[in-house]
Design a protein around this motif. Structure first.
Motif, PDB file in Angstrom:
ATOM      1  N   PRO A 107       0.835  -1.207   0.000  1.00 47.39           N
ATOM      2  CA  PRO A 107       0.000   0.000   0.000  1.00 47.39           C
ATOM      3  C   PRO A 107       0.873   1.262   0.000  1.00 47.39           C
ATOM      4  CG  PRO A 107       0.040  -0.985   2.186  1.00 47.39           C
ATOM      5  CD  PRO A 107       0.773  -1.931   1.286  1.00 47.39           C
ATOM      6  N   ASP A 108       0.403   2.282  -0.704  1.00 48.80           N
ATOM      7  CA  ASP A 108       1.157   3.530  -0.782  1.00 48.80           C
ATOM      8  C   ASP A 108       0.168   4.692  -0.851  1.00 48.80           C
ATOM      9  OD1 ASP A 108       2.707   5.771  -1.565  1.00 48.80           O
ATOM     10  OD2 ASP A 108       4.201   4.478  -2.492  1.00 48.80           O
ATOM     11  N   ASP A 109       0.195   5.545   0.156  1.00 49.53           N
ATOM     12  CA  ASP A 109      -0.716   6.690   0.212  1.00 49.53           C
ATOM     13  C   ASP A 109      -0.223   7.886  -0.597  1.00 49.53           C
ATOM     14  OD1 ASP A 109      -2.392   5.269   1.876  1.00 49.53           O
ATOM     15  OD2 ASP A 109      -1.562   6.132   3.707  1.00 49.53           O
ATOM     16  N   THR A 110       1.024   7.854  -1.059  1.00 49.27           N
ATOM     17  CA  THR A 110       1.605   9.031  -1.722  1.00 49.27           C
ATOM     18  C   THR A 110       1.875   8.821  -3.211  1.00 49.27           C
ATOM     19  OG1 THR A 110       3.884   8.378  -1.180  1.00 49.27           O
ATOM     20  CG2 THR A 110       2.695   9.695   0.451  1.00 49.27           C
ATOM     21  N   TYR A 111       1.592   7.642  -3.732  1.00 48.07           N
ATOM     22  CA  TYR A 111       1.897   7.361  -5.141  1.00 48.07           C
ATOM     23  C   TYR A 111       1.237   8.362  -6.080  1.00 48.07           C
ATOM     24  CZ  TYR A 111       1.736   5.217  -9.749  1.00 48.07           C
ATOM     25  OH  TYR A 111       1.830   5.009 -11.100  1.00 48.07           O
ATOM     26  N   GLU A 112      -0.059   8.574  -5.921  1.00 51.52           N
ATOM     27  CA  GLU A 112      -0.777   9.454  -6.846  1.00 51.52           C
ATOM     28  C   GLU A 112      -0.244  10.878  -6.803  1.00 51.52           C
ATOM     29  OE1 GLU A 112      -3.150   8.975  -9.073  1.00 51.52           O
ATOM     30  OE2 GLU A 112      -3.778   6.909  -8.709  1.00 51.52           O
ATOM     31  N   SER A 113       0.040  11.397  -5.632  1.00 50.35           N
ATOM     32  CA  SER A 113       0.565  12.764  -5.545  1.00 50.35           C
ATOM     33  C   SER A 113       1.965  12.839  -6.160  1.00 50.35           C
ATOM     34  CB  SER A 113       0.575  13.244  -4.097  1.00 50.35           C
ATOM     35  OG  SER A 113       1.360  12.409  -3.279  1.00 50.35           O
ATOM     36  N   ARG A 114       2.781  11.814  -5.946  1.00 54.19           N
ATOM     37  CA  ARG A 114       4.124  11.805  -6.551  1.00 54.19           C
ATOM     38  C   ARG A 114       4.036  11.795  -8.075  1.00 54.19           C
ATOM     39  NH1 ARG A 114       5.115   7.453  -3.170  1.00 54.19           N
ATOM     40  NH2 ARG A 114       5.561   6.115  -4.989  1.00 54.19           N
ATOM     41  N   GLU A 115       3.130  10.979  -8.597  1.00 55.12           N
ATOM     42  CA  GLU A 115       2.982  10.903 -10.046  1.00 55.12           C
ATOM     43  C   GLU A 115       2.450  12.205 -10.629  1.00 55.12           C
ATOM     44  OE1 GLU A 115       3.756   8.189 -12.401  1.00 55.12           O
ATOM     45  OE2 GLU A 115       5.056   8.200 -10.634  1.00 55.12           O
ATOM     46  N   ASN A 116       1.553  12.855  -9.905  1.00 55.66           N
ATOM     47  CA  ASN A 116       1.069  14.153 -10.372  1.00 55.66           C
ATOM     48  C   ASN A 116       2.202  15.167 -10.450  1.00 55.66           C
ATOM     49  OD1 ASN A 116      -1.472  13.063 -10.460  1.00 55.66           O
ATOM     50  ND2 ASN A 116      -2.226  14.088  -8.616  1.00 55.66           N
ATOM     51  N   GLN A 117       3.025  15.211  -9.414  1.00 50.95           N
ATOM     52  CA  GLN A 117       4.146  16.153  -9.404  1.00 50.95           C
ATOM     53  C   GLN A 117       5.164  15.817 -10.490  1.00 50.95           C
ATOM     54  OE1 GLN A 117       4.233  19.036  -7.665  1.00 50.95           O
ATOM     55  NE2 GLN A 117       2.141  18.382  -7.154  1.00 50.95           N
TER      56      GLN A 117
ATOM     57  N   ILE B 212      -4.530  18.013 -13.992  1.00 47.00           N
ATOM     58  CA  ILE B 212      -3.725  17.224 -13.057  1.00 47.00           C
ATOM     59  C   ILE B 212      -3.832  17.786 -11.638  1.00 47.00           C
ATOM     60  CG2 ILE B 212      -1.353  16.564 -12.464  1.00 47.00           C
ATOM     61  CD1 ILE B 212      -0.831  16.585 -15.557  1.00 47.00           C
ATOM     62  N   GLU B 213      -3.781  19.089 -11.517  1.00 45.68           N
ATOM     63  CA  GLU B 213      -3.850  19.712 -10.192  1.00 45.68           C
ATOM     64  C   GLU B 213      -5.188  19.474  -9.509  1.00 45.68           C
ATOM     65  OE1 GLU B 213      -2.850  23.686 -11.195  1.00 45.68           O
ATOM     66  OE2 GLU B 213      -0.667  23.327 -11.197  1.00 45.68           O
ATOM     67  N   ALA B 214      -6.217  19.181 -10.294  1.00 44.52           N
ATOM     68  CA  ALA B 214      -7.543  18.942  -9.728  1.00 44.52           C
ATOM     69  C   ALA B 214      -7.799  17.471  -9.404  1.00 44.52           C
ATOM     70  CB  ALA B 214      -8.614  19.431 -10.704  1.00 44.52           C
ATOM     71  N   TRP B 215      -6.883  16.598  -9.781  1.00 44.42           N
ATOM     72  CA  TRP B 215      -7.093  15.168  -9.557  1.00 44.42           C
ATOM     73  C   TRP B 215      -7.075  14.819  -8.071  1.00 44.42           C
ATOM     74  CZ3 TRP B 215      -3.207  13.069 -13.710  1.00 44.42           C
ATOM     75  CH2 TRP B 215      -3.881  12.946 -14.939  1.00 44.42           C
ATOM     76  N   PRO B 216      -7.866  13.831  -7.647  1.00 44.33           N
ATOM     77  CA  PRO B 216      -7.764  13.317  -6.278  1.00 44.33           C
ATOM     78  C   PRO B 216      -6.487  12.487  -6.139  1.00 44.33           C
ATOM     79  CG  PRO B 216      -9.276  11.970  -7.543  1.00 44.33           C
ATOM     80  CD  PRO B 216      -8.895  13.136  -8.437  1.00 44.33           C
ATOM     81  N   THR B 217      -6.096  12.225  -4.923  1.00 44.56           N
ATOM     82  CA  THR B 217      -4.884  11.437  -4.679  1.00 44.56           C
ATOM     83  C   THR B 217      -5.203  10.293  -3.709  1.00 44.56           C
ATOM     84  OG1 THR B 217      -4.217  12.986  -2.935  1.00 44.56           O
ATOM     85  CG2 THR B 217      -3.313  13.345  -5.145  1.00 44.56           C
ATOM     86  N   PRO B 218      -6.006   9.323  -4.157  1.00 46.46           N
ATOM     87  CA  PRO B 218      -6.381   8.217  -3.275  1.00 46.46           C
ATOM     88  C   PRO B 218      -5.204   7.266  -3.044  1.00 46.46           C
ATOM     89  CG  PRO B 218      -7.164   7.808  -5.486  1.00 46.46           C
ATOM     90  CD  PRO B 218      -6.603   9.201  -5.499  1.00 46.46           C
ATOM     91  N   PRO B 219      -5.285   6.429  -2.017  1.00 49.59           N
ATOM     92  CA  PRO B 219      -4.235   5.427  -1.798  1.00 49.59           C
ATOM     93  C   PRO B 219      -4.141   4.480  -2.996  1.00 49.59           C
ATOM     94  CG  PRO B 219      -5.676   5.601   0.103  1.00 49.59           C
ATOM     95  CD  PRO B 219      -6.334   6.378  -0.990  1.00 49.59           C
ATOM     96  N   ALA B 220      -2.948   3.944  -3.208  1.00 52.53           N
ATOM     97  CA  ALA B 220      -2.715   3.009  -4.308  1.00 52.53           C
ATOM     98  C   ALA B 220      -2.069   1.742  -3.762  1.00 52.53           C
ATOM     99  CB  ALA B 220      -1.813   3.650  -5.366  1.00 52.53           C
ATOM    100  N   THR B 221      -2.203   0.664  -4.510  1.00 52.29           N
ATOM    101  CA  THR B 221      -1.517  -0.589  -4.196  1.00 52.29           C
ATOM    102  C   THR B 221      -0.458  -0.821  -5.263  1.00 52.29           C
ATOM    103  OG1 THR B 221      -3.474  -1.530  -3.153  1.00 52.29           O
ATOM    104  CG2 THR B 221      -1.767  -3.068  -3.866  1.00 52.29           C
ATOM    105  N   LEU B 222       0.783  -0.965  -4.838  1.00 55.55           N
ATOM    106  CA  LEU B 222       1.897  -1.101  -5.769  1.00 55.55           C
ATOM    107  C   LEU B 222       2.374  -2.549  -5.832  1.00 55.55           C
ATOM    108  CD1 LEU B 222       4.021   2.038  -4.781  1.00 55.55           C
ATOM    109  CD2 LEU B 222       1.893   1.906  -6.107  1.00 55.55           C
TER     110      LEU B 222
END
Length: 276
Positions: A127-137, A161-171
């Protein structure tokens, strides 16, 4: 580009008097891929230049994730590696590239590729809570590089991209460049090469390049692949984000290396991703 002094010394130590059989280097990036022969056995040596950041990932993949494939002969086995020297030596894997052959459009190829990918993905899940935000940046940073995306469109992409949500991801372990140019076919059996983009990512990211290319050209390949994989890993919202990130990355990277046809594919991918 040639081997550095350190890379040549290591190869001489690992395979004294080895003969270069063929240069498989791609040419657009500074990575040498050499087929060697030593005492009747063939090997592949991959060597990166100063700008290379793929060899470390490839070595990591060999050390941590490739056993499910190497045990069944589906991927090359690592023989030696030196991460500091950016040098990897593997055993040669027989077969011809799927890309550009009739196998590129054969349903069984994609069924096998789906089965192989499922085996790879199912090794672990993190599990990774920061994947989506990292990918957006990361994608926003890519848009700051030189490109030929229209200014108004680039502004729209940034706002999207700035408006996208950043839900948890499974890697899971992913190949990162899952497509026929990295598959071999040997007597009807699909095998896998090139792990320079391997990393922990959501499973669906390994489908983005197929979706933009082969699945788009011949839609019947997609269900064959999903059947082999076992289920569809794509959540619609996350998949949409992944497609647009991949499209932007393709257009910008291809422009940087001067690959105009691939750049045009990236622009087409952006337009299609925005429509859905």
């Amino acid at each position: 580009m040639g081997l550095t002094g350190r890379q040549q010394q290591l190869l001489d130590d690992w395979l004294p008097s080895a003969v270069i059989v063929r240069d498989h280097s791609w040419g657009l990036i500074g990575t040498l891929v050499l087929e060697l022969e030593h005492h009747g056995v063939r090997y592949i040596a991959k060597a990166g230049d100063e700008a290379d950041h793929h060899l470390a990932r490839e070595i990591r993949a060999h050390r941590n994730w490739l056993r499910p494939w190497t045990e069944r002969g589906s991927a090359p086995e690592m023989v030696h590696a030196d991460e500091d020297a950016k040098l990897l030596l593997t055993r040669f894997l027989p077969g011809e590239l799927v890309e550009g052959t009739p196998y590129e459009w054969a349903l069984d190829t994609y069924h096998q590729a789906g089965e192989l990918l499922a085996t790879f993905h199912r090794q672990s899940a993190v599990p990774d809570d920061t994947y989506e935000s990292r990918e957006n940046q990361r994608t926003l940073a890519i848009l700051d590089r030189p490109h030929r995306i229209a200014l108004e469109l680039a502004d729209l992409l940034r706002a999207t991209i700035e408006a996208w949500p950043t839900p948890p991801a499974t890697l899971v372990p992913t190949h990162g460049d899952w497509q026929p140019r990295n598959w071999l076919i040997d007597n009807g059996t699909v095998r896998v090469i090139d792990f320079g983009r391997a990393d922990l990512r959501p499973a669906y990211t390994d489908l983005v390049r197929l979706a933009a290319q082969q699945f788009r050209t011949q839609p019947s390949l997609e269900p064959a692949f999903i059947t082999g994989y076992g289920s569809d890993p794509r959540d619609p919202a996350a998949w949409q984000r992944a497609r647009l990130r991949e499209a932007i990355s393709t257009a910008v990277w291809a422009h940087q290396v001067g690959d105009e046809s691939f750049e045009q594919q990236g622009h087409r991918m952006i337009a299609e991703a925005l429509l859905k």
